[in-house]
Design a protein around this motif. Structure first.
Motif, PDB file in Angstrom:
ATOM      1  N   GLN A 182       0.679  -1.156  -0.030  1.00  0.00           N
ATOM      2  CA  GLN A 182       0.056  -0.180   0.070  1.00  0.00           C
ATOM      3  C   GLN A 182       1.084   1.094   0.011  1.00  0.00           C
ATOM      4  OE1 GLN A 182      -3.684  -2.348   2.371  1.00  0.00           O
ATOM      5  NE2 GLN A 182      -2.600  -0.367   3.325  1.00  0.00           N
ATOM      6  N   ASP A 183       2.135   1.282   0.903  1.00  0.00           N
ATOM      7  CA  ASP A 183       2.943   2.388   0.766  1.00  0.00           C
ATOM      8  C   ASP A 183       3.412   2.661  -0.505  1.00  0.00           C
ATOM      9  OD1 ASP A 183       2.023   2.928   3.457  1.00  0.00           O
ATOM     10  OD2 ASP A 183       3.929   1.954   4.291  1.00  0.00           O
ATOM     11  N   LEU A 184       3.925   1.521  -1.321  1.00  0.00           N
ATOM     12  CA  LEU A 184       4.532   1.682  -2.509  1.00  0.00           C
ATOM     13  C   LEU A 184       3.792   2.203  -3.584  1.00  0.00           C
ATOM     14  CD1 LEU A 184       7.116   0.946  -4.334  1.00  0.00           C
ATOM     15  CD2 LEU A 184       5.942  -1.303  -4.502  1.00  0.00           C
ATOM     16  N   LEU A 185       2.320   1.809  -3.402  1.00  0.00           N
ATOM     17  CA  LEU A 185       1.479   2.065  -4.404  1.00  0.00           C
ATOM     18  C   LEU A 185       1.048   3.611  -4.130  1.00  0.00           C
ATOM     19  CD1 LEU A 185      -1.100  -1.076  -4.997  1.00  0.00           C
ATOM     20  CD2 LEU A 185       0.329   0.271  -6.651  1.00  0.00           C
ATOM     21  N   ASP A 186       1.047   3.989  -3.054  1.00  0.00           N
ATOM     22  CA  ASP A 186       0.817   5.503  -2.626  1.00  0.00           C
ATOM     23  C   ASP A 186       1.619   6.231  -3.206  1.00  0.00           C
ATOM     24  OD1 ASP A 186      -1.731   4.549  -1.366  1.00  0.00           O
ATOM     25  OD2 ASP A 186      -0.886   4.886   0.673  1.00  0.00           O
ATOM     26  N   GLU A 187       2.683   5.979  -2.992  1.00  0.00           N
ATOM     27  CA  GLU A 187       4.126   6.631  -3.777  1.00  0.00           C
ATOM     28  C   GLU A 187       4.038   6.623  -5.276  1.00  0.00           C
ATOM     29  OE1 GLU A 187       6.496   8.786  -2.080  1.00  0.00           O
ATOM     30  OE2 GLU A 187       5.290   8.661  -0.280  1.00  0.00           O
ATOM     31  N   VAL A 195       1.117   8.870  -6.976  1.00  0.00           N
ATOM     32  CA  VAL A 195       0.890  10.064  -6.869  1.00  0.00           C
ATOM     33  C   VAL A 195       0.518  11.094  -7.955  1.00  0.00           C
ATOM     34  CG1 VAL A 195       2.061  12.282  -5.972  1.00  0.00           C
ATOM     35  CG2 VAL A 195       2.167  10.207  -4.629  1.00  0.00           C
ATOM     36  N   SER A 196       0.997  10.997  -9.190  1.00  0.00           N
ATOM     37  CA  SER A 196       1.048  11.706 -10.121  1.00  0.00           C
ATOM     38  C   SER A 196      -0.059  11.122 -11.234  1.00  0.00           C
ATOM     39  CB  SER A 196       2.099  12.086 -10.901  1.00  0.00           C
ATOM     40  OG  SER A 196       3.037  10.856 -11.367  1.00  0.00           O
ATOM     41  N   GLN A 197       0.063   9.760 -11.046  1.00  0.00           N
ATOM     42  CA  GLN A 197      -0.997   8.999 -12.182  1.00  0.00           C
ATOM     43  C   GLN A 197      -1.582   7.818 -11.404  1.00  0.00           C
ATOM     44  OE1 GLN A 197       0.804   8.190 -15.857  1.00  0.00           O
ATOM     45  NE2 GLN A 197      -1.279   7.093 -16.478  1.00  0.00           N
ATOM     46  N   LYS A 198      -3.058   8.147 -11.304  1.00  0.00           N
ATOM     47  CA  LYS A 198      -3.994   6.785 -10.648  1.00  0.00           C
ATOM     48  C   LYS A 198      -4.226   5.840 -11.817  1.00  0.00           C
ATOM     49  CE  LYS A 198      -4.432   9.425  -7.147  1.00  0.00           C
ATOM     50  NZ  LYS A 198      -3.350   9.312  -5.964  1.00  0.00           N
ATOM     51  N   PRO A 199      -4.032   4.377 -11.386  1.00  0.00           N
ATOM     52  CA  PRO A 199      -4.182   3.456 -12.361  1.00  0.00           C
ATOM     53  C   PRO A 199      -5.958   3.477 -12.644  1.00  0.00           C
ATOM     54  CG  PRO A 199      -4.068   2.738 -10.106  1.00  0.00           C
ATOM     55  CD  PRO A 199      -3.699   4.164 -10.012  1.00  0.00           C
ATOM     56  N   ALA A 218      -7.025 -15.498  -4.664  1.00  0.00           N
ATOM     57  CA  ALA A 218      -7.249 -15.860  -3.423  1.00  0.00           C
ATOM     58  C   ALA A 218      -8.579 -15.445  -2.800  1.00  0.00           C
ATOM     59  CB  ALA A 218      -6.067 -15.992  -2.425  1.00  0.00           C
ATOM     60  N   GLY A 219      -8.576 -14.607  -1.614  1.00  0.00           N
ATOM     61  CA  GLY A 219      -9.667 -13.840  -0.938  1.00  0.00           C
ATOM     62  C   GLY A 219      -9.852 -12.572  -1.618  1.00  0.00           C
ATOM     63  N   CYS A 220      -9.067 -12.071  -2.461  1.00  0.00           N
ATOM     64  CA  CYS A 220      -9.359 -10.973  -3.311  1.00  0.00           C
ATOM     65  C   CYS A 220      -8.893  -9.657  -2.436  1.00  0.00           C
ATOM     66  CB  CYS A 220     -10.607 -10.810  -3.900  1.00  0.00           C
ATOM     67  SG  CYS A 220     -10.851 -11.836  -5.316  1.00  0.00           S
ATOM     68  N   ALA A 221      -7.977  -9.913  -1.307  1.00  0.00           N
ATOM     69  CA  ALA A 221      -7.714  -8.806  -0.527  1.00  0.00           C
ATOM     70  C   ALA A 221      -6.756  -7.703  -1.587  1.00  0.00           C
ATOM     71  CB  ALA A 221      -6.396  -9.401   0.557  1.00  0.00           C
ATOM     72  N   LEU A 222      -6.001  -8.091  -2.281  1.00  0.00           N
ATOM     73  CA  LEU A 222      -5.404  -6.874  -3.302  1.00  0.00           C
ATOM     74  C   LEU A 222      -6.467  -6.245  -4.288  1.00  0.00           C
ATOM     75  CD1 LEU A 222      -2.926  -5.487  -3.939  1.00  0.00           C
ATOM     76  CD2 LEU A 222      -2.331  -7.401  -5.549  1.00  0.00           C
ATOM     77  N   PRO A 223      -7.344  -7.026  -4.823  1.00  0.00           N
ATOM     78  CA  PRO A 223      -8.247  -6.285  -5.764  1.00  0.00           C
ATOM     79  C   PRO A 223      -9.329  -5.323  -4.877  1.00  0.00           C
ATOM     80  CG  PRO A 223      -8.193  -8.699  -6.467  1.00  0.00           C
ATOM     81  CD  PRO A 223      -7.329  -8.397  -5.163  1.00  0.00           C
ATOM     82  N   ARG A 224      -9.576  -5.946  -3.492  1.00  0.00           N
ATOM     83  CA  ARG A 224     -10.320  -5.147  -2.744  1.00  0.00           C
ATOM     84  C   ARG A 224      -9.646  -3.860  -2.276  1.00  0.00           C
ATOM     85  NH1 ARG A 224     -14.372  -5.800   0.862  1.00  0.00           N
ATOM     86  NH2 ARG A 224     -14.459  -4.388   2.427  1.00  0.00           N
ATOM     87  N   PHE A 225      -8.170  -3.783  -2.147  1.00  0.00           N
ATOM     88  CA  PHE A 225      -7.337  -2.769  -1.768  1.00  0.00           C
ATOM     89  C   PHE A 225      -7.408  -1.472  -2.969  1.00  0.00           C
ATOM     90  CE2 PHE A 225      -3.478  -0.648  -2.705  1.00  0.00           C
ATOM     91  CZ  PHE A 225      -3.573   0.331  -1.655  1.00  0.00           C
ATOM     92  N   LEU A 279      -9.594  -1.470  -5.518  1.00  0.00           N
ATOM     93  CA  LEU A 279     -10.837  -1.135  -5.630  1.00  0.00           C
ATOM     94  C   LEU A 279     -11.401   0.222  -4.921  1.00  0.00           C
ATOM     95  CD1 LEU A 279     -13.027  -4.050  -6.636  1.00  0.00           C
ATOM     96  CD2 LEU A 279     -12.478  -2.170  -8.220  1.00  0.00           C
ATOM     97  N   LYS A 280     -10.727   0.118  -3.487  1.00  0.00           N
ATOM     98  CA  LYS A 280     -11.026   0.992  -2.455  1.00  0.00           C
ATOM     99  C   LYS A 280     -10.185   2.317  -2.633  1.00  0.00           C
ATOM    100  CE  LYS A 280     -13.290  -0.976   1.414  1.00  0.00           C
ATOM    101  NZ  LYS A 280     -13.688   0.030   1.991  1.00  0.00           N
ATOM    102  N   SER A 281      -9.100   2.081  -3.115  1.00  0.00           N
ATOM    103  CA  SER A 281      -7.960   3.185  -3.203  1.00  0.00           C
ATOM    104  C   SER A 281      -8.149   3.982  -4.331  1.00  0.00           C
ATOM    105  CB  SER A 281      -6.569   2.422  -3.108  1.00  0.00           C
ATOM    106  OG  SER A 281      -6.660   1.850  -1.782  1.00  0.00           O
ATOM    107  N   PHE A 282      -8.609   3.415  -5.487  1.00  0.00           N
ATOM    108  CA  PHE A 282      -8.410   4.177  -6.872  1.00  0.00           C
ATOM    109  C   PHE A 282      -9.827   4.086  -7.502  1.00  0.00           C
ATOM    110  CE2 PHE A 282      -4.314   2.251  -5.959  1.00  0.00           C
ATOM    111  CZ  PHE A 282      -3.561   3.556  -5.869  1.00  0.00           C
ATOM    112  N   GLU A 283     -10.528   5.256  -7.311  1.00  0.00           N
ATOM    113  CA  GLU A 283     -11.858   5.283  -7.846  1.00  0.00           C
ATOM    114  C   GLU A 283     -12.351   4.928  -9.111  1.00  0.00           C
ATOM    115  OE1 GLU A 283     -12.552  10.071  -8.512  1.00  0.00           O
ATOM    116  OE2 GLU A 283     -12.778   9.144  -6.384  1.00  0.00           O
TER     117      GLU A 283
END
Length: 146
Positions: A60-65, A68-72, A81-88, A90-94
């Motif tokens: 999360q810290d790496l992606l935040d840095e 910064v200039s361009q949102k995916p 697996a349990g979709c923790a990364l996809p969940r993150f 989706l919640k982080s980048f609208e």
């Protein structure tokens, strides 16, 4: 720490269970995870409404840095697996749309039932396929110009 088993299941001969854990130390919020018999965690999410997710803090810290200039706007996650990364994501980048590739139908069903609540599912596509085959197909389509 309190551990409450939500369900138990077997995937590829491995006994797994979905559990809710309440810990007062490192992660003071309730956590839902897929856990094996030895206590290994396959996927985990915070049950609170926070964007910060357990076990993904460094990512999360790496992606935040990095973002910064361009949102995916799109992402592929191999081994959902349990979709923790996809969940993150989706919640982080609208504006991000996520394709999650998982070879286990059982894990896809568990993720859909217990891990993907309160999300905009129109931005998530779950594909049941082997990650390497899916990736090879992407490369082949790119080479063929499709």
């Amino acid at each position: 720490m309190e551990i409450h088993t939500i369900c138990s299941f077997t995937d590829n001969g491995i006994a797994l269970r979905v559990v809710d854990m309440i810990e007062t130390g490192r992660f003071p919020t309730p956590i839902r995870c897929i856990m094996d018999a030895r206590g290994g965690c396959y996927s985990a999410i915070s049950l609170s409404d926070t964007r910060r997710q357990p076990f993904l803090v460094l990512l999360q810290d790496l992606l935040d840095e990095w973002c910064v200039s361009q949102k995916p706007t799109s992402a592929i996650v191999f081994g959902a697996a349990g979709c923790a990364l996809p969940r993150f994501l989706l919640k982080s980048f609208e504006d991000v749309c996520v394709t999650a590739v998982e070879c286990s139908v059982t894990l896809i069903e568990i993720a859909q039932k217990y891990f993907l609540h309160n999300l905009d599912m129109s931005r998530l596509r779950i594909v049941n396929d082997d990650a390497s085959k899916y990736f090879q197909n992407i490369l082949q389509n790119d080479v063929d110009g499709r």
